[in-house]
Write a protein that holds these residues in place. Structure first.
Motif, PDB file in Angstrom:
ATOM      1  N   ASN A  71     -19.232 -12.956 -53.706  1.00 23.42           N
ATOM      2  CA  ASN A  71     -19.585 -14.104 -54.539  1.00 23.42           C
ATOM      3  C   ASN A  71     -19.056 -15.362 -53.867  1.00 23.42           C
ATOM      4  OD1 ASN A  71     -20.107 -16.016 -56.454  1.00 23.42           O
ATOM      5  ND2 ASN A  71     -18.889 -15.065 -58.066  1.00 23.42           N
ATOM      6  N   TYR A  72     -19.938 -16.062 -53.161  1.00 25.98           N
ATOM      7  CA  TYR A  72     -19.536 -17.263 -52.419  1.00 25.98           C
ATOM      8  C   TYR A  72     -18.848 -18.284 -53.312  1.00 25.98           C
ATOM      9  CZ  TYR A  72     -19.822 -21.593 -49.769  1.00 25.98           C
ATOM     10  OH  TYR A  72     -19.510 -22.773 -49.150  1.00 25.98           O
ATOM     11  N   THR A  73     -19.247 -18.380 -54.558  1.00 26.45           N
ATOM     12  CA  THR A  73     -18.634 -19.360 -55.464  1.00 26.45           C
ATOM     13  C   THR A  73     -17.436 -18.784 -56.209  1.00 26.45           C
ATOM     14  OG1 THR A  73     -20.172 -18.797 -57.240  1.00 26.45           O
ATOM     15  CG2 THR A  73     -20.795 -20.616 -55.793  1.00 26.45           C
ATOM     16  N   GLY A  74     -17.033 -17.566 -55.854  1.00 24.30           N
ATOM     17  CA  GLY A  74     -15.875 -16.932 -56.496  1.00 24.30           C
ATOM     18  C   GLY A  74     -14.573 -17.465 -55.921  1.00 24.30           C
ATOM     19  N   GLU A  75     -13.507 -16.742 -56.194  1.00 20.88           N
ATOM     20  CA  GLU A  75     -12.180 -17.164 -55.757  1.00 20.88           C
ATOM     21  C   GLU A  75     -11.898 -16.670 -54.342  1.00 20.88           C
ATOM     22  OE1 GLU A  75      -9.018 -16.841 -58.533  1.00 20.88           O
ATOM     23  OE2 GLU A  75     -10.376 -17.049 -60.229  1.00 20.88           O
ATOM     24  N   THR A  76     -12.479 -17.369 -53.375  1.00 21.29           N
ATOM     25  CA  THR A  76     -12.290 -17.010 -51.977  1.00 21.29           C
ATOM     26  C   THR A  76     -11.017 -17.678 -51.448  1.00 21.29           C
ATOM     27  OG1 THR A  76     -13.628 -18.857 -51.180  1.00 21.29           O
ATOM     28  CG2 THR A  76     -14.772 -16.789 -51.621  1.00 21.29           C
ATOM     29  N   LEU A  77     -10.416 -17.044 -50.459  1.00 18.18           N
ATOM     30  CA  LEU A  77      -9.194 -17.552 -49.841  1.00 18.18           C
ATOM     31  C   LEU A  77      -9.365 -17.555 -48.331  1.00 18.18           C
ATOM     32  CD1 LEU A  77      -6.696 -15.363 -51.888  1.00 18.18           C
ATOM     33  CD2 LEU A  77      -7.134 -17.806 -52.219  1.00 18.18           C
ATOM     34  N   GLU A  78      -8.689 -18.475 -47.669  1.00 19.77           N
ATOM     35  CA  GLU A  78      -8.691 -18.458 -46.213  1.00 19.77           C
ATOM     36  C   GLU A  78      -7.815 -17.309 -45.725  1.00 19.77           C
ATOM     37  OE1 GLU A  78      -8.230 -22.011 -43.866  1.00 19.77           O
ATOM     38  OE2 GLU A  78      -8.946 -23.244 -45.531  1.00 19.77           O
ATOM     39  N   VAL A  79      -8.265 -16.632 -44.674  1.00 24.32           N
ATOM     40  CA  VAL A  79      -7.468 -15.572 -44.079  1.00 24.32           C
ATOM     41  C   VAL A  79      -6.221 -16.227 -43.489  1.00 24.32           C
ATOM     42  CG1 VAL A  79      -7.381 -13.800 -42.295  1.00 24.32           C
ATOM     43  CG2 VAL A  79      -9.502 -14.179 -43.568  1.00 24.32           C
ATOM     44  N   PRO A  80      -5.032 -15.729 -43.826  1.00 21.48           N
ATOM     45  CA  PRO A  80      -3.816 -16.311 -43.249  1.00 21.48           C
ATOM     46  C   PRO A  80      -3.823 -16.209 -41.720  1.00 21.48           C
ATOM     47  CG  PRO A  80      -3.270 -14.872 -45.085  1.00 21.48           C
ATOM     48  CD  PRO A  80      -4.735 -14.673 -44.788  1.00 21.48           C
ATOM     49  N   GLY A  81      -3.222 -17.192 -41.090  1.00 19.77           N
ATOM     50  CA  GLY A  81      -3.124 -17.202 -39.633  1.00 19.77           C
ATOM     51  C   GLY A  81      -4.126 -18.151 -39.003  1.00 19.77           C
ATOM     52  N   ASN A  82      -4.516 -17.857 -37.780  1.00 25.93           N
ATOM     53  CA  ASN A  82      -5.395 -18.701 -36.985  1.00 25.93           C
ATOM     54  C   ASN A  82      -6.857 -18.428 -37.344  1.00 25.93           C
ATOM     55  OD1 ASN A  82      -6.486 -20.320 -34.971  1.00 25.93           O
ATOM     56  ND2 ASN A  82      -6.243 -18.753 -33.401  1.00 25.93           N
ATOM     57  N   ASN A  83      -7.326 -18.989 -38.466  1.00 25.77           N
ATOM     58  CA  ASN A  83      -8.675 -18.681 -38.944  1.00 25.77           C
ATOM     59  C   ASN A  83      -9.679 -19.803 -38.742  1.00 25.77           C
ATOM     60  OD1 ASN A  83      -8.885 -20.599 -41.102  1.00 25.77           O
ATOM     61  ND2 ASN A  83      -7.600 -19.315 -42.355  1.00 25.77           N
ATOM     62  N   ARG A  84      -9.270 -20.916 -38.189  1.00 28.28           N
ATOM     63  CA  ARG A  84     -10.168 -22.066 -38.053  1.00 28.28           C
ATOM     64  C   ARG A  84     -10.523 -22.337 -36.599  1.00 28.28           C
ATOM     65  NH1 ARG A  84      -8.334 -26.681 -42.337  1.00 28.28           N
ATOM     66  NH2 ARG A  84      -8.278 -25.358 -44.183  1.00 28.28           N
ATOM     67  N   GLY A  85     -11.597 -23.116 -36.420  1.00 27.12           N
ATOM     68  CA  GLY A  85     -11.948 -23.596 -35.097  1.00 27.12           C
ATOM     69  C   GLY A  85     -12.880 -22.720 -34.296  1.00 27.12           C
TER      70      GLY A  85
END
Length: 127
Positions: free
Chosen positions: A93-107
């Protein structure tokens, strides 16, 4: 311009087999044994609206496959950051309670995903 995140390794540091299905690429369907790892190349699918929920990478874990985790790269939140996110639940569910994966998840770029069991909860880390 958005950057693609690529999983190069998934370490399953749990006592359970982990089953993986990439919704965007049906040929990406495999399992990783307990205390084992997979090495390869799998793009983390972009999702930016509910109609794209099917693209997420589905990870099924646990003694009786009772836990499902959905992994995806968020196109909009936060904008221009290329964040890899996750959601625990029976369906994506894209509009659900999603969280960023801890650590180097961007870029974007190459990443390793580590899945561990802390007490009775699964945890993720991206390197």
């Amino acid at each position: 311009m958005a950057s693609v995140s690529i999983l190069r390794s998934i370490a399953n540091n749990t006592p359970y087999t982990l089953s993986i299905r990439n919704g965007e690429s049906k040929s990406d369907l495999f399992s990783i044994g307990a205390q084992s790892a997979w090495n390869g190349c799998m793009n983390v699918p972009w999702i930016g609206k509910i109609s794209e929920n099917y693209k997420a990478i589905e990870l099924v874990m646990g003694a009786k496959a009772e836990t499902t985790l959905w992994l995806f790269q968020d196109y909009w939140e936060p904008a221009h950051e290329n964040a890899v996110k996750y959601l625990f639940g029976p369906e994506m569910n894209y509009t659900g309670e999603t969280l960023e994966v801890p650590g180097n998840n961007r870029g974007g770029g190459n990443h390793n995903l580590i899945i561990s069991l802390e007490g009775n909860r699964f945890s993720l880390k991206m390197m």
